[in-house]
Design an enzyme around this catalytic site. Structure first.
Site, short mmCIF file in Angstrom:
data_model
loop_
_atom_site.label_atom_id
_atom_site.label_comp_id
_atom_site.label_asym_id
_atom_site.label_seq_id
_atom_site.Cartn_x
_atom_site.Cartn_y
_atom_site.Cartn_z
N GLU A 176 0.85 -1.20 0.00
CA GLU A 176 0.00 0.00 0.00
C GLU A 176 0.88 1.24 0.00
O GLU A 176 2.08 1.15 0.29
CB GLU A 176 -0.90 -0.02 1.24
N ASP A 205 2.93 10.48 3.09
CA ASP A 205 3.95 11.36 3.64
C ASP A 205 3.29 12.50 4.41
O ASP A 205 3.16 13.62 3.93
CB ASP A 205 4.81 11.92 2.49
N LYS A 220 11.22 3.09 -0.53
CA LYS A 220 11.24 4.55 -0.67
C LYS A 220 11.38 4.96 -2.13
O LYS A 220 12.23 4.44 -2.85
CB LYS A 220 12.40 5.13 0.13
N TYR A 251 -4.01 2.96 8.49
CA TYR A 251 -3.40 1.85 7.75
C TYR A 251 -2.89 0.71 8.60
O TYR A 251 -2.30 -0.22 8.08
CB TYR A 251 -2.26 2.37 6.88
N CYS A 305 10.11 48.11 -4.41
CA CYS A 305 10.50 49.32 -5.11
C CYS A 305 9.20 49.96 -5.57
O CYS A 305 8.40 49.31 -6.25
CB CYS A 305 11.35 48.95 -6.33
N CYS A 363 16.79 49.85 -4.83
CA CYS A 363 16.36 48.91 -5.87
C CYS A 363 17.54 48.56 -6.78
O CYS A 363 18.22 49.45 -7.30
CB CYS A 363 15.25 49.54 -6.70
N CYS A 388 16.61 50.28 -10.41
CA CYS A 388 16.52 51.73 -10.67
C CYS A 388 17.17 52.56 -9.59
O CYS A 388 17.28 53.78 -9.72
CB CYS A 388 15.06 52.15 -10.85
N LYS A 421 2.81 4.64 0.99
CA LYS A 421 3.36 5.20 2.22
C LYS A 421 3.05 6.69 2.20
O LYS A 421 3.61 7.44 1.39
CB LYS A 421 4.87 4.95 2.29
N CYS A 447 10.18 51.92 -12.74
CA CYS A 447 11.41 51.14 -12.54
C CYS A 447 11.57 50.15 -13.70
O CYS A 447 10.66 49.38 -13.99
CB CYS A 447 11.31 50.41 -11.21
#
Ligand code: IVH
Length: 714
Positions: free
Chosen positions: A139, A143, A349, A252, A461, A443, A446, A141, A466
């Site tokens: 089945e 996460d 895995k 599970y 900015c 910035c 500019c 796994k 700009c």
């Protein structure tokens, strides 16, 4: 699980209950009878909604039932039971989590990474059991965050985190907000008095993306992955907040089960793992009932593991592998456990989605809204088949919190199609030569001073002219999701900006083609193609123009909503914040942003200039949606000959239908192209209608919107 007869009965009951109101309840006897029925039907509808994802009543009707139950319980509090659906959202704060001892230790799993590891595991199991061929159940796994649930006399009495495996934290109140965890289940019908079940709390990948997007917009650091989001949410102090996070739970493993006399039922009455998974499913839990496969021998196991590795990205939840378990529970004792993991199970895995690499330097990028984002350039590293060479460091707070420095070795994660993210700095690897990251005061494009509005985490900015912002806005305007101007990609926009051809969005429609022809890399033909695609873009549906304007918080979905409610883009200048807020999925922040955009003279000037230059700012005839596919949902799998998948999906939407990426019972048609993927199998399993590309073309051929015709070849 409910039988078809039972379902009929419950739906019938639902209809009757929906006609009732609190004023019909005259005595506690009335109330007692109705409360029972209400709880029964609400539990049934919860199951249809959360477990099957296939509800049979509307949200409105569900709320009505729920409120009636709440009202009755308010009037007669003595009728409240701990498993009443109203008890899911606790009102008080939890403050802290008391510790609880697990009934059986919460072990972890030994890992395997390839076929050889699995064969070794099988050999060990065969040697210990004396069997020639072992039956395994395999089945996914999940996460997420591990949890342990205890039910006593059919009632959910306690839920805990893993903790140190022996003692966990009691998070019962938070777990009660998760609708896939039944507050009561009929374990007695299986002779079970006390049971402990292991499972995982998860967040769907699509919801996770949305949560992160919202966090970024609020200036909060995003979660690294759905697992962290789930684990973090579970430990929130306020169960009401937990309820908002959209958590789900899969169970599970049964780790403890006794009858009234205290006899152990594992391995005796509960004999096979796959049967226990089915039992849990039938009792109303989410368990991997549909995903589990019983395999005879290790070859089948290996096959199944690799099959899932291929399709992990299509699964709605994040998986980090498969779990292979000896199916016969009575063999567990014989196989035993080490101090860390059982010998009767192993995790397979999937390829890692994390890698470590070094930060070479940090650059600061100015986005189209002026936000300055620090981006780390990395020594290129492969993660899950993709080379990653840069990663966003989000904002100054993020850098400070994680103490990220130039030269640091960092752990990077790239989960599915989620953007890469710095999980942590490997501080142990520091040499002392690492340099702190200094955030600029001005910035980088500019030179104007950067500002950080109160309450925000992002430096901006605010110079509307700009160059970096202007370039980004033009790139965005021409991009695929917006005006889709082929030939006007990022590099060309930058070049034209340098040359002074493009200094604003309307300049796109004033390009000096004579001069462009003389540029290196441009021929007669490519200039003609560019001119043509720019001309074509003048007639795009107005939602694309709205997207292209780059209004903060207005992506293509919101742009479509706006377009549905107006005829011309410029009308939006007459809408108030309150009016905008009444539109679906538009809240105050978005409404305010739209309002501000249309009350800025420079922005209005751009819209009027575009109109002058021939860009359609009002709906054209073909934009009125045809209703051919009203209520129909399409999923595409495999390659198409007629057009790109995006174009096919847009046609479906323009004809009133929906195009989604995964197959469910609600899908009307799965269009099967060349080399179809697993969606075809899924459609066949669910009995969803599949059609060929030719059949799809027959359906649409007389209805293709004019502006899309040249993108389709039939
Ligand atoms: S069985 C005694 N089955 O993986 C073994 N675990 O790395 C009980 N997990 O702590 C675990 N999906 O949190 C099992 N289908 C699954 C699982 C699963 C995810 C988690 C679980 C466990 C961890 C081990």
């Amino acid at each position: 699980m409910y039988s078809p007869e039972k379902e009929k009965e419950l739906i019938e009951k639902t209809r009757k209950l929906l006609e009732l109101s609190i004023s019909d309840i005259k005595s506690i006897e009335d109330a007692r009878a109705i409360v029972e029925d209400l709880r029964e039907v609400i539990r049934y509808h919860d199951w249809r909604y959360y477990v099957l994802a296939n509800p049979v009543i509307s949200d409105y009707e569900y709320d009505k039932l729920f409120h009636l139950l709440k009202d009755i319980e308010k009037k007669y509090p003595e009728l409240i039971t701990p498993d009443s659906p109203t008890q899911r959202v606790a009102s008080g704060l939890t403050k802290e989590f008391p510790q609880v001892k697990h009934l059986a230790p919460m072990l972890s799993l030994d890992n395997s990474y390839n076929e050889e590891d699995l064969r070794d595991f099988d050999r060990r199991v065969r040697e210990a059991t004396g069997l020639d061929v072992v039956e395994y159940s395999v089945e996914p796994k999940f996460d997420g965050a591990g949890i342990s649930l205890v039910y006593e006399d059919n009632l959910f009495v306690r839920g805990a985190t893993r903790g140190d495996g022996i003692v966990g934290e009691d998070i019962t109140q938070n777990l009660k907000t998760i609708k896939t965890i039944p507050l009561s289940a009929d374990f007695k019908s299986y002779g079970i008095k006390t049971i402990e079940i292991r499972g995982e709390v998860l967040i769907r990948k699509d919801l996770f993306k949305k949560i992160n997007q919202e966090r970024l917009e609020e200036g909060l650091p995003p979660f690294a992955n759905p697992r962290n989001a789930a684990a973090g949410s579970l430990r929130l102090q306020d169960p009401k907040e937990v309820a908002k996070r959209g958590l789900e739970a899969f169970v599970y493993q049964i780790t403890y089960a006794v009858d009234d006399e205290g006899n152990n039922l594992l391995g005796t009455k509960i004999r096979k793992h796959h049967e226990s998974i089915k039992m849990l499913y039938q009792l109303g839990f989410r368990s991997p009932y549909k995903e589990i496969k019983v395999c005879k021998g290790i070859d089948e196991v290996i096959d199944y593991c690799y099959q899932w590795q291929e399709k992990r990205d299509e699964y709605p939840y994040e998986l980090d592998g498969m779990v292979v378990k000896v199916n016969d529970i009575s063999l567990y004792d014989k196989l035993g456990v080490t101090s860390h993991h059982p010998r009767w199970a192993i995790a397979f895995k999937f390829k890692a989605r994390q890698a470590t690499t070094r930060i070479i330097k940090v650059v600061f990028q100015v986005g189209r809204t002026g936000a300055v984002t620090p981006v780390a350039k990395l020594e290129p590293v492969e993660i899950g088949g993709v080379t990653v060479s840069s990663v966003s460091l989000i904002n100054e707070d993020f850098i400070r919190e994680k103490d990220i420095r130039i030269g640091d070795l960092v752990l990077i994660e790239r989960a599915g199609d989620v953007i890469p993210y710095v999980v942590k700095v490997i501080k142990e690897a520091r040499t002392g030569k690492e340099q702190p990251i200094v955030f600029p005061k001005n910035c980088p494009s500019c030179g104007s001073p950067l500002v950080k509005p109160p309450g925000e985490a992002v430096w901006r900015c605010i110079n509307i002219n700009c160059p970096a912002q202007v370039v980004e806005r033009i790139i965005y305007f021409a991009s695929k999701d917006a005006m889709d101007i082929r030939g006007l990609g990022e590099a060309i926009v930058r070049r034209f900006y340098e040359l002074g051809f493009l200094r604003s969005i309307p300049d796109i429609y004033r390009l000096p083609y004579d001069k462009i022809k003389q540029l290196e890399g441009f021929g007669e033909k490519s200039v003609e193609n560019l001119r043509r695609s720019i001309e074509e873009s003048k007639h795009r549906p107005i939602h694309r123009l709205i997207t292209g304007l780059g209004i903060r918080y207005v992506g293509k979905v919101t742009a479509k909503t706006l377009a549905e409610h107006i005829n011309c883009v410029e009308e939006l200048k007459d809408w108030s914040v309150e009016e905008l807020e009444k539109l679906p999925d538009i809240g105050y922040v978005v409404a305010r942003s739209i309002y501000d955009f249309f009350h800025n003279q420079q922005n209005l000037k751009i819209i009027y200039e575009l109109k002058e230059l021939g860009v359609q700012t009002c709906k054209e005839k073909q934009e009125t949606v045809e209703h051919l596919f009203d209520g129909k949902t399409f999923v595409f799998t495999g390659g198409l000959h007629c057009c790109s998948r995006e174009v096919a999906q847009e046609i479906v939407e323009r004809l009133g239908g929906k195009a989604t990426s995964s197959v469910s019972k609600k899908t009307s048609f799965v269009v099967v192209g060349e080399n179809p993927g697993s969606k075809l199998r899924k459609a066949q399993q669910l009995g969803v209608k599949t059609i060929t590309e030719e059949e799809f073309i027959q359906m649409i051929k007389d209805h293709i919107p004019e502006d899309l015709r040249d993108k389709v070849s039939i």
